[in-house]
Design an enzyme around this catalytic site. Structure first.
Site, PDB file in Angstrom:
ATOM      1  N   CYS A 191       7.022  -3.992  15.902  1.00 28.89           N
ATOM      2  CA  CYS A 191       6.716  -3.010  16.944  1.00 28.89           C
ATOM      3  C   CYS A 191       5.328  -3.323  17.515  1.00 28.89           C
ATOM      4  CB  CYS A 191       6.790  -1.593  16.379  1.00 28.89           C
ATOM      5  SG  CYS A 191       8.466  -1.195  15.805  1.00 28.89           S
ATOM      6  N   CYS A 213      -0.541   6.251   9.290  1.00 29.21           N
ATOM      7  CA  CYS A 213       0.877   5.935   9.331  1.00 29.21           C
ATOM      8  C   CYS A 213       1.120   4.672  10.149  1.00 29.21           C
ATOM      9  CB  CYS A 213       1.675   7.100   9.918  1.00 29.21           C
ATOM     10  SG  CYS A 213       1.322   7.450  11.613  1.00 29.21           S
ATOM     11  N   CYS A 215       2.080  -1.693  16.009  1.00 28.77           N
ATOM     12  CA  CYS A 215       1.995  -1.487  14.550  1.00 28.77           C
ATOM     13  C   CYS A 215       1.392  -2.697  13.859  1.00 28.77           C
ATOM     14  CB  CYS A 215       3.387  -1.205  13.998  1.00 28.77           C
ATOM     15  SG  CYS A 215       3.400  -0.962  12.210  1.00 28.77           S
ATOM     16  N   GLU A 240       0.823  -1.191   0.000  1.00 26.79           N
ATOM     17  CA  GLU A 240       0.000   0.000   0.000  1.00 26.79           C
ATOM     18  C   GLU A 240       0.868   1.255   0.000  1.00 26.79           C
ATOM     19  OE1 GLU A 240      -4.135  -1.291   1.979  1.00 26.79           O
ATOM     20  OE2 GLU A 240      -2.524  -0.921   3.384  1.00 26.79           O
ATOM     21  N   CYS A 254       3.329   8.676   0.715  1.00 26.28           N
ATOM     22  CA  CYS A 254       3.860   7.781   1.748  1.00 26.28           C
ATOM     23  C   CYS A 254       4.079   6.419   1.093  1.00 26.28           C
ATOM     24  CB  CYS A 254       2.868   7.699   2.906  1.00 26.28           C
ATOM     25  SG  CYS A 254       3.395   6.584   4.202  1.00 26.28           S
TER      26      CYS A 254
HETATM   27  N1  SAH Z   1       9.660   1.266   9.908  1.00 28.88           N
HETATM   28  C1  SAH Z   1       9.762   2.673   9.849  1.00 28.88           C
HETATM   29  C2  SAH Z   1       8.750   3.354   8.949  1.00 28.88           C
HETATM   30  C3  SAH Z   1       7.310   2.877   8.951  1.00 28.88           C
HETATM   31  S1  SAH Z   1       6.215   3.338  10.213  1.00 28.88           S
HETATM   32  C4  SAH Z   1       9.686   3.251  11.266  1.00 28.88           C
HETATM   33  O1  SAH Z   1       9.421   2.513  12.196  1.00 28.88           O
HETATM   34  O2  SAH Z   1       9.956   4.428  11.433  1.00 28.88           O
HETATM   35  C5  SAH Z   1       5.962   5.063  10.178  1.00 28.88           C
HETATM   36  C6  SAH Z   1       5.600   5.597  11.562  1.00 28.88           C
HETATM   37  O3  SAH Z   1       4.286   5.172  11.963  1.00 28.88           O
HETATM   38  C7  SAH Z   1       6.556   5.108  12.627  1.00 28.88           C
HETATM   39  O4  SAH Z   1       6.959   6.135  13.462  1.00 28.88           O
HETATM   40  C8  SAH Z   1       5.700   4.110  13.349  1.00 28.88           C
HETATM   41  O5  SAH Z   1       6.172   3.868  14.626  1.00 28.88           O
HETATM   42  C9  SAH Z   1       4.333   4.774  13.296  1.00 28.88           C
HETATM   43  N2  SAH Z   1       3.236   3.876  13.688  1.00 28.88           N
HETATM   44  C10 SAH Z   1       3.202   2.538  13.607  1.00 28.88           C
HETATM   45  N3  SAH Z   1       2.043   2.065  14.107  1.00 28.88           N
HETATM   46  C11 SAH Z   1       1.323   3.123  14.523  1.00 28.88           C
HETATM   47  C12 SAH Z   1       0.044   3.287  15.137  1.00 28.88           C
HETATM   48  N4  SAH Z   1      -0.728   2.242  15.437  1.00 28.88           N
HETATM   49  N5  SAH Z   1      -0.380   4.518  15.404  1.00 28.88           N
HETATM   50  C13 SAH Z   1       0.382   5.597  15.110  1.00 28.88           C
HETATM   51  N6  SAH Z   1       1.591   5.500  14.521  1.00 28.88           N
HETATM   52  C14 SAH Z   1       2.073   4.287  14.246  1.00 28.88           C
END
Ligand code: SAH
Length: 379
Positions: free
Chosen positions: A137, A356, A140, A113, A126
């Site tokens: 994480c 995000c 996520c 996506e 994005c």
């Molecule tokens: N892997 C990279 C880029 C992808 S995520 C990273 O971790 O930076 C982009 C951003 O979205 C990251 O800061 C991530 O922590 C955040 N993110 C992930 N899950 C989320 C959620 N449930 N709510 C808000 N932000 C989230």
């Protein structure tokens, strides 16, 4: 070329030798030096690479035959020698706030996506760097998929080609954030090759200042990034001020801890005007206390930076809640009062589940079939 193929039958493996045709190189996978070399190796002039780049990236053609300033003969030999692919648009959804989510199908049938976020104030794409993600994480959704595979440079740039056309923005200025599916520094070589292709003056000609790479902070890759000639803006997914808390949220923290990341950020070469962004997902009761805010401000105080607070986009299967607006404001105020620039990321595209870090395409486990359910959560 002889290829070994394993055929499984009644539990027994047979090895058979079959003859396959060497696949044609894909123009979309070649950076300009590689394209120049490939052309030269076939007896063509290197300068055609510039024309080809202009056609693919500036004009958005998808057929070699449409490159009308190349002679008819050259187009014919190029068509037999090279492929020219791009991801196909499988689904497009528009949010009430103008955010658009694109489901793209890759050559091997996998899906990724990409998201378009208008007026932030710039136009922002994005983009994903992997199918799935290995970082896992805790908050996520993409992390729940695990890593299916890396994207190639052509697939990373391909998202930009498809979005630019779909949105009619090819000739306009836009920003790119590597914040879709995947961890860009876990797919270092292809991500950097993609950035070079995007920066090529005969292609999209993107200034690296318009590109932001977001990472959990894989230290060796971060150190390597610091030596690159194409240098994107850097966003670090910090999410907690201590190793104890961050280790619970970002598993790789057990390998590369908070202190080491901050030290690497202090050494990171920044242009005069640029700053590192620290992303911090706010999770109720886990990292949103006044004490956490004070610790965070102290931790990043020595770095030329800004803090971007991201209130959690809650989703089924994510064991956290979004804090209340009061708690978010209180946290932001403490950080700001200690002299650190802070912003709260506005929720975009929630109704189409395009937020995000919340992109997930299910049914893509390496062994799984091709059944597909899109369950991305917005915020
Ligand atoms: N892997 C990279 C880029 C992808 S995520 C990273 O971790 O930076 C982009 C951003 O979205 C990251 O800061 C991530 O922590 C955040 N993110 C992930 N899950 C989320 C959620 N449930 N709510 C808000 N932000 C989230």
């Amino acid at each position: 070329m002889g290829v070994l193929v394993d055929t499984w039958s009644l539990g027994k493996a047979y090895a058979t030798t079959v003859t396959t045709v060497e696949p044609r190189p894909d123009l979309a996978e070649l950076d300009r030096p590689a394209l120049e070399a490939a052309l030269e190796a076939r007896g063509h002039k290197r300068f055609h690479a510039r024309q080809i780049f202009r056609w693919i990236y500036k004009h958005g053609v998808t057929e070699i035959d449409a490159m009308t300033d190349l002679s008819r003969e050259l187009r014919a030999t190029l068509t037999s020698d090279f492929a020219l692919t791009r991801p196909t648009l499988a689904q497009r959804e528009t949010s009430v706030d103008g955010t658009e989510k694109f489901l793209l199908r890759l050559a091997d049938g996998r899906h990724i996506e990409s998201v378009f976020i208008p007026d932030t104030p710039a136009m922002t794409f994005c983009v994903s760097t992997q199918v799935g993600c290995a970082m896992a994480c805790a908050f996520c959704l993409t992390g729940k998929m695990g890593l299916v595979r890396n994207l190639t440079a052509g697939e990373i740039v391909g998202q930009v080609r498809v979005l630019a056309d779909a949105l009619n923005l090819r000739t306009k200025k836009f920003n790119i954030v590597l914040m879709g599916m995947g961890e860009p520094l876990h797919n270092y070589d292809e991500t950097m090759r993609a950035l070079r292709m995007l920066a090529d003056e005969h292609g999209f000609d993107m200034s690296a200042r318009r590109i932001t790479l977001s990472t959990v902070g894989l230290l060796p890759a971060l150190e390597r990034l610091a030596t690159e000639d194409v240098m994107p803006n850097l966003a670090i997914s910090l999410h907690a001020p201590t190793d104890l808390q961050r280790g619970e949220l970002v598993p790789i923290n057990k390998k590369y801890g908070v202190r080491d990341i901050i030290d690497a950020c202090k050494r990171f070469p920044l242009s005069r005007r640029s700053r590192i962004t620290f992303e911090y997902v706010l999770l109720a009761g886990a990292n949103d206390s006044p004490q956490d805010a004070r610790k965070l401000a102290k931790l990043v105080g020595g770095v030329k930076c800004k803090v971007n607070l991201i209130p959690l986009n809650a989703a089924p299967g994510i064991p956290f809640e979004r804090p209340s607006d009061e708690v978010i404001d209180r946290f932001a105020k403490i950080v700001a009062d200690s002299g650190v620039t802070v912003s709260v990321r506005k929720s975009r595209g929630r109704d189409i589940r395009a937020a995000c870090g919340q992109l997930i395409v299910e049914g893509q486990k390496p062994s799984a079939g091709q059944q597909l359910a899109v369950v991305a959560f917005g915020g």
